[in-house]
Design an enzyme around this catalytic site. Structure first.
Site, PDB file in Angstrom:
ATOM      1  N   HIS A   1       0.697  -1.499  -0.360  1.00  0.00           N
ATOM      2  CA  HIS A   1      -0.087  -0.353   0.087  1.00  0.00           C
ATOM      3  C   HIS A   1       0.685   1.219   0.103  1.00  0.00           C
ATOM      4  CE1 HIS A   1      -3.660  -2.113   2.120  1.00  0.00           C
ATOM      5  NE2 HIS A   1      -3.250  -2.627   0.389  1.00  0.00           N
TER       6      HIS A   1
HETATM    7  C1  LIG Z   1       0.809  -7.272  -5.171  1.00  0.00           C
HETATM    8  C2  LIG Z   1      -0.861  -6.230  -4.730  1.00  0.00           C
HETATM    9  C3  LIG Z   1      -1.789  -6.294  -3.850  1.00  0.00           C
HETATM   10  C4  LIG Z   1      -2.913  -5.530  -3.904  1.00  0.00           C
HETATM   11  N1  LIG Z   1      -3.649  -6.294  -3.321  1.00  0.00           N
HETATM   12  C5  LIG Z   1      -4.690  -5.463  -2.850  1.00  0.00           C
HETATM   13  C6  LIG Z   1      -5.315  -5.486  -2.636  1.00  0.00           C
HETATM   14  O1  LIG Z   1      -5.373  -6.158  -2.222  1.00  0.00           O
HETATM   15  N2  LIG Z   1      -6.183  -4.131  -2.190  1.00  0.00           N
HETATM   16  C7  LIG Z   1      -5.996  -2.854  -2.086  1.00  0.00           C
HETATM   17  O2  LIG Z   1      -7.227  -2.057  -1.955  1.00  0.00           O
HETATM   18  N3  LIG Z   1      -4.771  -2.219  -3.063  1.00  0.00           N
HETATM   19  C8  LIG Z   1      -3.830  -3.251  -3.013  1.00  0.00           C
HETATM   20  N4  LIG Z   1      -3.241  -3.630  -3.538  1.00  0.00           N
HETATM   21  C9  LIG Z   1      -2.536  -1.979  -3.881  1.00  0.00           C
HETATM   22  C10 LIG Z   1      -2.887  -1.779  -5.542  1.00  0.00           C
HETATM   23  O3  LIG Z   1      -2.939  -2.323  -5.983  1.00  0.00           O
HETATM   24  C11 LIG Z   1      -2.051   0.743  -5.626  1.00  0.00           C
HETATM   25  O4  LIG Z   1      -3.138   1.226  -4.241  1.00  0.00           O
HETATM   26  C12 LIG Z   1      -3.137   1.161  -5.947  1.00  0.00           C
HETATM   27  O5  LIG Z   1      -2.623   0.023  -7.777  1.00  0.00           O
HETATM   28  C13 LIG Z   1      -1.868   2.417  -6.704  1.00  0.00           C
HETATM   29  O6  LIG Z   1      -2.340   2.693  -8.281  1.00  0.00           O
HETATM   30  P1  LIG Z   1      -1.512   3.571  -8.161  1.00  0.00           P
HETATM   31  O7  LIG Z   1      -1.929   4.019  -9.504  1.00  0.00           O
HETATM   32  O8  LIG Z   1      -0.960   4.719  -7.850  1.00  0.00           O
HETATM   33  O9  LIG Z   1      -0.113   3.285  -9.072  1.00  0.00           O
HETATM   34  P2  LIG Z   1       0.025   1.269  -9.932  1.00  0.00           P
HETATM   35  O10 LIG Z   1      -1.051   1.092  -9.829  1.00  0.00           O
HETATM   36  O11 LIG Z   1       1.707   0.734  -9.679  1.00  0.00           O
HETATM   37  O12 LIG Z   1      -0.110   2.533 -10.932  1.00  0.00           O
HETATM   38  C14 LIG Z   1       1.948   2.920 -12.018  1.00  0.00           C
HETATM   39  C15 LIG Z   1       1.324   2.421 -13.360  1.00  0.00           C
HETATM   40  O13 LIG Z   1       3.017   2.823 -13.788  1.00  0.00           O
HETATM   41  C16 LIG Z   1       2.856   2.210 -14.603  1.00  0.00           C
HETATM   42  N5  LIG Z   1       4.388   2.811 -14.249  1.00  0.00           N
HETATM   43  C17 LIG Z   1       5.688   2.889 -12.910  1.00  0.00           C
HETATM   44  N6  LIG Z   1       7.080   4.165 -13.568  1.00  0.00           N
HETATM   45  C18 LIG Z   1       6.488   3.665 -15.032  1.00  0.00           C
HETATM   46  C19 LIG Z   1       7.623   4.221 -16.099  1.00  0.00           C
HETATM   47  N7  LIG Z   1       9.550   4.691 -15.634  1.00  0.00           N
HETATM   48  N8  LIG Z   1       7.746   4.611 -17.182  1.00  0.00           N
HETATM   49  C20 LIG Z   1       6.236   3.486 -17.257  1.00  0.00           C
HETATM   50  N9  LIG Z   1       5.060   3.550 -16.375  1.00  0.00           N
HETATM   51  C21 LIG Z   1       5.706   3.261 -15.522  1.00  0.00           C
HETATM   52  C22 LIG Z   1       3.657   0.814 -13.651  1.00  0.00           C
HETATM   53  O14 LIG Z   1       3.767  -0.214 -14.451  1.00  0.00           O
HETATM   54  C23 LIG Z   1       1.791   0.349 -13.145  1.00  0.00           C
HETATM   55  O15 LIG Z   1       1.042   0.290 -14.277  1.00  0.00           O
HETATM   56  C24 LIG Z   1      -2.049  -3.921  -4.510  1.00  0.00           C
HETATM   57  C25 LIG Z   1      -0.793  -4.178  -5.115  1.00  0.00           C
HETATM   58  C26 LIG Z   1      -0.162  -5.283  -4.919  1.00  0.00           C
HETATM   59  C27 LIG Z   1       1.354  -4.390  -5.746  1.00  0.00           C
END
Ligand SMILES: Cc1cc2nc3c(=O)[nH]c(=O)nc-3n(C[C@H](O)[C@H](O)[C@H](O)COP(=O)(O)OP(=O)(O)OC[C@H]3O[C@@H](n4cnc5c(N)ncnc54)[C@H](O)[C@@H]3O)c2cc1C
Length: 318
Positions: free
Chosen positions: A253
């Protein structure tokens, strides 16, 4: 991200070995997550200016809070051997796995149609608290997620077992995400500093003792086949904390590394997710959380994205 003065103008990226550069007509929206977004900002010259210069990056804007205030839920699982059969008995052997697979394919039901956490809750580790401080999880399956420092596929234990685990709802410890070189392909250093804050250590003990009390209830003692794998009732506080440090792990998280706040001196984005001190750059992911949410972060991230979409449209029409 390239800037003209303080205005973000274009994004450079490579795909399949080919380099591309795209220019932004209106603004650039960074959504690379709590590790990727601060990494990209720092690589682009937005971060702690002195540090960036020390690794050969020209500073565009001094923003020392980029990559700081990393928060996460840090959790631990306690494994118990059970007199009753659990999903270990299904997934621990090939016939069981095949039956579960067929049931899912044919009927979309059975253990493969379920979440691994089949029971959970937000609870108070002490009745005197005015709100829950602990998230507990229960899996009718027990497994080790880490083995000798490397992640391997989850494999059920070879006994009937289940897991009770927890994490603190509002941890106060903060860590950092920091690039270590100017090369975009190099992973940044992630220092979570779990249990750094004294309150987090106190909460960890209170939560472990809550699990201990739960395990002493007749409902659970009745199904225990053996001594708990981690005998909390025989462990003093130092031993409980040492075990938490050794076996605990991320609940995935991560957030807060480009946190929102009204003051550029202590945050990275404003209340409309625009990066303080530069123009044409917005952040739309969990890195912008001002502090960690008390439970899972996926829905809050989607909520932030919905709000951001509205703001982007509004600001674009001005
Ligand atoms: C294994 C796992 C299990 C989880 N389980 C849960 C759950 O059960 N319930 C829940 O509520 N939350 C869960 N989470 C947390 C939830 O997935 C995250 O809080 C949420 O996805 C965050 O969203 P975000 O958009 O901030 O980042 P992300 O979803 O990580 O999106 C960021 C994106 O940017 C891309 N990216 C990063 N750097 C670069 C770059 N340099 N160039 C191009 N692209 C890039 C990545 O590939 C990714 O697609 C889990 C997370 C993980 C890893």
């Amino acid at each position: 991200i390239s800037f003209e003065g303080k205005r973000a103008r274009s994004v450079s990226y490579s795909r399949s070995g080919q380099d591309f550069k795209v220019s932004a007509g209106a603004e650039i929206i960074l959504a690379a997550g709590a590790v990727g977004s601060p990494q990209i900002l720092q690589l682009s010259g937005v971060g702690d200016a002195r540090y960036l210069q020390s690794i050969g990056i020209r500073s565009v804007h001094n923003a020392p809070h980029v990559g700081r205030h990393l928060q996460d839920h840090y959790g631990i699982n306690y494994i118990f051997k059970s007199k009753q059969k659990t999903l270990n008995d299904v997934f621990g052997n090939w016939p069981g796995r095949m039956m579960a697979g067929m049931e899912y394919v044919l009927r979309r039901s059975g253990p493969l149609s379920l979440s691994v956490n089949q029971l959970g809750g937000l609870v108070k580790s002490s009745a005197s608290l005015d709100r829950p401080d602990t998230q507990i999880y229960m899996n009718p399956l027990s497994y080790q997620t880490f083995h000798k420092g490397r992640r391997k596929l989850m494999k059920p234990d070879n006994f009937s077992g289940f897991v009770l685990g927890f994490n603190s709802c509002r941890p106060k410890s903060e860590g950092t995400v920091s690039i270590t070189s100017s090369r975009p392909g190099e992973a940044p250093s992630i220092r979570p500093n779990y249990l750094d804050h004294e309150d987090d250590r106190d909460e960890a003990l209170a939560m472990a003792r809550l699990i201990e009390r739960l395990m002493a209830t007749p409902a659970l003692t009745g199904i225990l086949a053996d001594e708990p794998v981690t005998p909390l009732d025989k462990m003093d506080d130092d031993a409980v904390l040492a075990d938490f440090r050794q076996r605990g792990g991320t609940v995935f998280h991560l957030c807060g590394t480009c946190r929102m706040g009204p003051d550029a001196a202590s945050s990275v984005v404003d209340s409309r997710l625009r990066v303080h001190g530069v123009e044409g750059l917005r952040i739309c992911d969990a890195s912008a959380f001002p502090n960690i949410t008390s439970a899972n972060t996926n829905a809050p991230t989607m909520m932030l994205a919905h709000r951001a979409a509205g703001m982007i449209l509004q600001d674009g029409q001005r």
